[in-house]
Motif scaffolding. Structure first.
Motif, short mmCIF file in Angstrom:
data_model
loop_
_atom_site.label_atom_id
_atom_site.label_comp_id
_atom_site.label_asym_id
_atom_site.label_seq_id
_atom_site.Cartn_x
_atom_site.Cartn_y
_atom_site.Cartn_z
N TYR A 80 1.33 -2.10 -9.22
CA TYR A 80 0.40 -0.96 -8.23
C TYR A 80 0.83 0.25 -7.94
CZ TYR A 80 -1.84 0.49 -3.77
OH TYR A 80 -2.65 1.01 -2.56
N LYS A 81 2.36 0.56 -7.70
CA LYS A 81 3.20 1.60 -7.59
C LYS A 81 2.85 2.60 -8.76
CE LYS A 81 7.68 3.75 -6.41
NZ LYS A 81 7.40 4.93 -7.04
N ASN A 82 3.04 1.95 -9.86
CA ASN A 82 2.91 2.96 -10.99
C ASN A 82 1.31 3.57 -11.18
OD1 ASN A 82 1.66 2.67 -14.11
ND2 ASN A 82 3.92 3.24 -14.39
N CYS A 83 0.44 2.56 -10.67
CA CYS A 83 -0.77 3.07 -10.65
C CYS A 83 -1.03 4.27 -9.59
CB CYS A 83 -1.92 2.18 -10.29
SG CYS A 83 -3.56 2.64 -10.06
N MET A 84 -0.45 4.14 -8.52
CA MET A 84 -0.80 5.04 -7.42
C MET A 84 -0.07 6.28 -7.56
SD MET A 84 -3.03 3.98 -5.14
CE MET A 84 -3.89 3.09 -6.48
N ASP A 85 1.35 6.25 -8.22
CA ASP A 85 2.04 7.30 -8.51
C ASP A 85 1.11 8.16 -9.66
OD1 ASP A 85 4.12 6.33 -6.91
OD2 ASP A 85 5.37 5.89 -8.51
N PHE A 86 0.67 7.60 -10.21
CA PHE A 86 -0.12 8.38 -11.71
C PHE A 86 -1.40 8.95 -11.06
CE2 PHE A 86 -3.39 8.83 -14.89
CZ PHE A 86 -2.88 9.42 -15.63
N LEU A 99 -9.69 2.14 -7.95
CA LEU A 99 -8.29 1.96 -8.23
C LEU A 99 -7.77 2.28 -6.67
CD1 LEU A 99 -7.65 3.40 -11.47
CD2 LEU A 99 -7.08 1.11 -11.01
N TRP A 100 -8.52 3.70 -6.20
CA TRP A 100 -8.05 3.82 -4.72
C TRP A 100 -8.41 2.87 -3.85
CZ3 TRP A 100 -5.00 7.99 -4.28
CH2 TRP A 100 -4.77 8.79 -5.17
N LYS A 101 -9.54 2.05 -3.98
CA LYS A 101 -9.84 1.17 -2.85
C LYS A 101 -9.08 -0.09 -3.29
CE LYS A 101 -14.61 2.91 -2.37
NZ LYS A 101 -15.83 2.46 -2.30
N ILE A 102 -8.01 -0.37 -4.07
CA ILE A 102 -7.39 -1.60 -3.91
C ILE A 102 -6.67 -1.69 -2.63
CG2 ILE A 102 -5.19 -2.56 -5.09
CD1 ILE A 102 -6.10 -1.26 -7.49
N LYS A 103 -6.88 -2.75 -2.01
CA LYS A 103 -6.37 -3.23 -0.73
C LYS A 103 -5.08 -4.22 -0.95
CE LYS A 103 -10.00 -1.92 2.05
NZ LYS A 103 -10.01 -0.42 1.65
N VAL A 131 11.69 -7.98 -24.41
CA VAL A 131 10.29 -8.37 -24.81
C VAL A 131 9.61 -7.35 -24.13
CG1 VAL A 131 8.55 -10.29 -24.51
CG2 VAL A 131 11.16 -10.84 -25.08
N GLN A 132 8.48 -6.75 -24.68
CA GLN A 132 7.70 -5.81 -24.21
C GLN A 132 6.29 -6.24 -24.28
OE1 GLN A 132 7.98 -2.60 -27.01
NE2 GLN A 132 7.01 -1.21 -25.42
N ILE A 133 5.44 -6.02 -22.94
CA ILE A 133 4.19 -6.35 -23.25
C ILE A 133 3.55 -5.15 -22.94
CG2 ILE A 133 2.40 -7.42 -21.84
CD1 ILE A 133 4.10 -9.23 -20.45
N VAL A 134 2.58 -4.69 -23.91
CA VAL A 134 2.10 -3.54 -23.98
C VAL A 134 0.55 -3.71 -23.56
CG1 VAL A 134 3.55 -2.27 -25.67
CG2 VAL A 134 1.35 -3.53 -26.50
N CYS A 135 0.13 -2.85 -22.62
CA CYS A 135 -1.19 -3.06 -22.17
C CYS A 135 -2.12 -1.69 -22.29
CB CYS A 135 -1.00 -3.45 -20.42
SG CYS A 135 0.06 -4.80 -20.53
N GLU A 136 -3.29 -1.81 -22.00
CA GLU A 136 -4.19 -0.78 -21.76
C GLU A 136 -4.17 -0.81 -20.26
OE1 GLU A 136 -7.86 -1.03 -23.98
OE2 GLU A 136 -6.61 -0.65 -25.87
N CYS A 137 -4.58 0.31 -19.48
CA CYS A 137 -4.88 0.15 -17.95
C CYS A 137 -5.89 1.24 -17.73
CB CYS A 137 -3.51 0.36 -17.26
SG CYS A 137 -2.78 1.77 -17.46
N ASP A 138 -6.60 1.09 -16.59
CA ASP A 138 -7.73 1.73 -16.29
C ASP A 138 -7.31 3.26 -15.75
OD1 ASP A 138 -9.06 -0.26 -16.77
OD2 ASP A 138 -10.48 -0.72 -15.11
N TRP A 139 -5.89 3.32 -15.36
CA TRP A 139 -5.66 4.65 -14.75
C TRP A 139 -4.87 5.59 -15.77
CZ3 TRP A 139 -3.68 -0.02 -13.50
CH2 TRP A 139 -2.40 -0.38 -13.74
#
Length: 185
Positions: A80-86, A99-103, A131-139
């Protein structure tokens, strides 16, 4: 003709046709990602030059495959912090409104889509298996997101996909100054 290696933990991995030091598994259920099936790739691995790799990778994968959704939820605040920082760095865009509305930080997982898992040996300092999990993310559509676990046991990095498995490597700082890596036990 493609070669094959055998992992005691995940079975057969076939040599990638484009990258001779990449070895790909079939899709494996990943408990950490709510049993989503993902391909696991051993990266930068040349069997004739690293005879301990498969055994060490198997141990790291055994550790990693013991991690559950509860373990994932325990790092929700970091994701969540990674998202908000971005979002704060790029400024408000109405497309990011959900994303901004995440409670609750655990809601962040609704915006993360894992794509693959990489297993590799760090080429400097500790030379451990990660071990690395690579992901797409909406932000962060351009660089995505990665979660990196040293020896498959413990999260040691969460960041965009930048080609580095530790913050210390990314910023050429001592491991002791890498916040998550320095907490590894």
């Amino acid at each position: 003709m493609s070669k094959e290696i055998i992992s005691k933990t995940i079975g057969s991995l076939k040599q990638d046709e484009s990258f001779s030091d990449w070895w790909k598994s079939t899709e494996i259920e990943i408990p950490f990602m709510d049993n989503e099936k993902l391909t696991i790739t051993f990266m930068d691995f040349e069997p004739e030059h690293d005879t301990a790799f498969i055994e060490e990778a198997d141990q790291a994968l055994e550790n990693f495959l013991k991690l559950t959704v509860d373990d994932r939820n325990s790092i929700s605040e970091l994701a969540y912090k990674n998202c908000m920082d971005f979002l704060e760095a790029v400024g408000y865009d109405e497309d990011d409104e959900p994303l901004w509305k995440i409670k609750n930080p655990q809601e962040i997982w609704n915006f993360v889509q894992p794509t693959e898992i990489y297993v590799s040996r760090r080429q400097r300092r500790d030379e451990n298996i990660y071990v690395q999990i690579v992901c797409e993310c909406d932000w962060e559509q351009e660089h995505g997101l990665q979660f990196v676990f040293r020896q498959g046991k413990q999260l040691t990095r969460i960041s965009s996909q930048d080609g580095h498995i530790t913050e210390a490597d990314a910023y050429d700082t001592p491991d002791s100054e890498d916040e998550l890596l320095s907490k590894f036990n």
